[in-house]
Design a protein around this motif. Structure first.
Motif, PDB file in Angstrom:
ATOM      1  N   LEU A  10       0.837  -1.206   0.000  1.00 15.34           N
ATOM      2  CA  LEU A  10       0.000   0.000   0.000  1.00 15.34           C
ATOM      3  C   LEU A  10       0.870   1.253   0.000  1.00 15.34           C
ATOM      4  O   LEU A  10       0.609   2.203  -0.749  1.00 15.34           O
ATOM      5  N   GLN A  11       1.923   1.266   0.803  1.00 12.97           N
ATOM      6  CA  GLN A  11       2.832   2.417   0.832  1.00 12.97           C
ATOM      7  C   GLN A  11       3.441   2.661  -0.545  1.00 12.97           C
ATOM      8  O   GLN A  11       3.484   3.798  -1.020  1.00 12.97           O
ATOM      9  N   HIS A  12       3.877   1.608  -1.194  1.00  7.73           N
ATOM     10  CA  HIS A  12       4.477   1.744  -2.527  1.00  7.73           C
ATOM     11  C   HIS A  12       3.460   2.253  -3.546  1.00  7.73           C
ATOM     12  O   HIS A  12       3.773   3.112  -4.385  1.00  7.73           O
ATOM     13  N   GLU A  13       2.237   1.747  -3.482  1.00  3.19           N
ATOM     14  CA  GLU A  13       1.199   2.182  -4.417  1.00  3.19           C
ATOM     15  C   GLU A  13       0.844   3.648  -4.211  1.00  3.19           C
ATOM     16  O   GLU A  13       0.682   4.411  -5.182  1.00  3.19           O
ATOM     17  N   LEU A  14       0.711   4.076  -2.946  1.00  5.21           N
ATOM     18  CA  LEU A  14       0.386   5.475  -2.672  1.00  5.21           C
ATOM     19  C   LEU A  14       1.515   6.399  -3.119  1.00  5.21           C
ATOM     20  O   LEU A  14       1.275   7.471  -3.679  1.00  5.21           O
ATOM     21  N   TYR A  15       2.751   5.984  -2.887  1.00  7.37           N
ATOM     22  CA  TYR A  15       3.895   6.773  -3.339  1.00  7.37           C
ATOM     23  C   TYR A  15       3.888   6.890  -4.862  1.00  7.37           C
ATOM     24  O   TYR A  15       4.142   7.963  -5.416  1.00  7.37           O
ATOM     25  N   ARG A  72      -2.352  14.673   1.724  1.00  4.92           N
ATOM     26  CA  ARG A  72      -1.792  14.075   2.940  1.00  4.92           C
ATOM     27  C   ARG A  72      -1.949  12.563   2.843  1.00  4.92           C
ATOM     28  O   ARG A  72      -3.031  12.065   2.600  1.00  4.92           O
ATOM     29  N   ILE A  73      -0.866  11.854   3.054  1.00  8.22           N
ATOM     30  CA  ILE A  73      -0.900  10.391   3.012  1.00  8.22           C
ATOM     31  C   ILE A  73      -0.046   9.874   4.165  1.00  8.22           C
ATOM     32  O   ILE A  73       1.065  10.349   4.374  1.00  8.22           O
ATOM     33  N   VAL A 118       1.325   6.866  -6.812  1.00 11.48           N
ATOM     34  CA  VAL A 118       0.276   7.827  -7.196  1.00 11.48           C
ATOM     35  C   VAL A 118       0.812   9.246  -7.068  1.00 11.48           C
ATOM     36  O   VAL A 118       0.639  10.073  -7.978  1.00 11.48           O
ATOM     37  N   LEU A 119       1.479   9.556  -5.957  1.00 10.23           N
ATOM     38  CA  LEU A 119       2.056  10.897  -5.790  1.00 10.23           C
ATOM     39  C   LEU A 119       3.049  11.207  -6.904  1.00 10.23           C
ATOM     40  O   LEU A 119       3.029  12.300  -7.482  1.00 10.23           O
TER      41      LEU A 119
END
Length: 66
Positions: free
Chosen positions: A36-41, A58-59, A43-44
């Motif tokens: 999840l951390q990798h996917e959110l990063y 904010r994430i 996206v940013l």
């Protein structure tokens, strides 16, 4: 918890939201949390450097110790 902000009189249509705030507790394995951390990063990174209106994003993904 999820909150949306729309223009006055606007329908609550996800495509029309001016702002979105979400807080949630997810039960994840360590592997899922890292994914999840990798996917959110990602996206940013995909949106970084674009032109237009500036938005605050904010994430956070962190374990909650009981």
């Amino acid at each position: 918890m999820m909150q949306q902000v729309t223009a006055v009189g606007a329908a609550l249509d996800p495509a029309a939201f001016r702002a979105l705030q979400a807080w949630d507790g997810l039960t994840l394995s360590a592997e899922d949390a890292r994914s999840l951390q990798h996917e959110l990063y990602a996206v940013l990174e995909r949106y970084r450097g674009r032109t237009g209106q500036t938005y605050l994003v904010r994430i956070a993904v962190a374990p909650i110790d009981a």
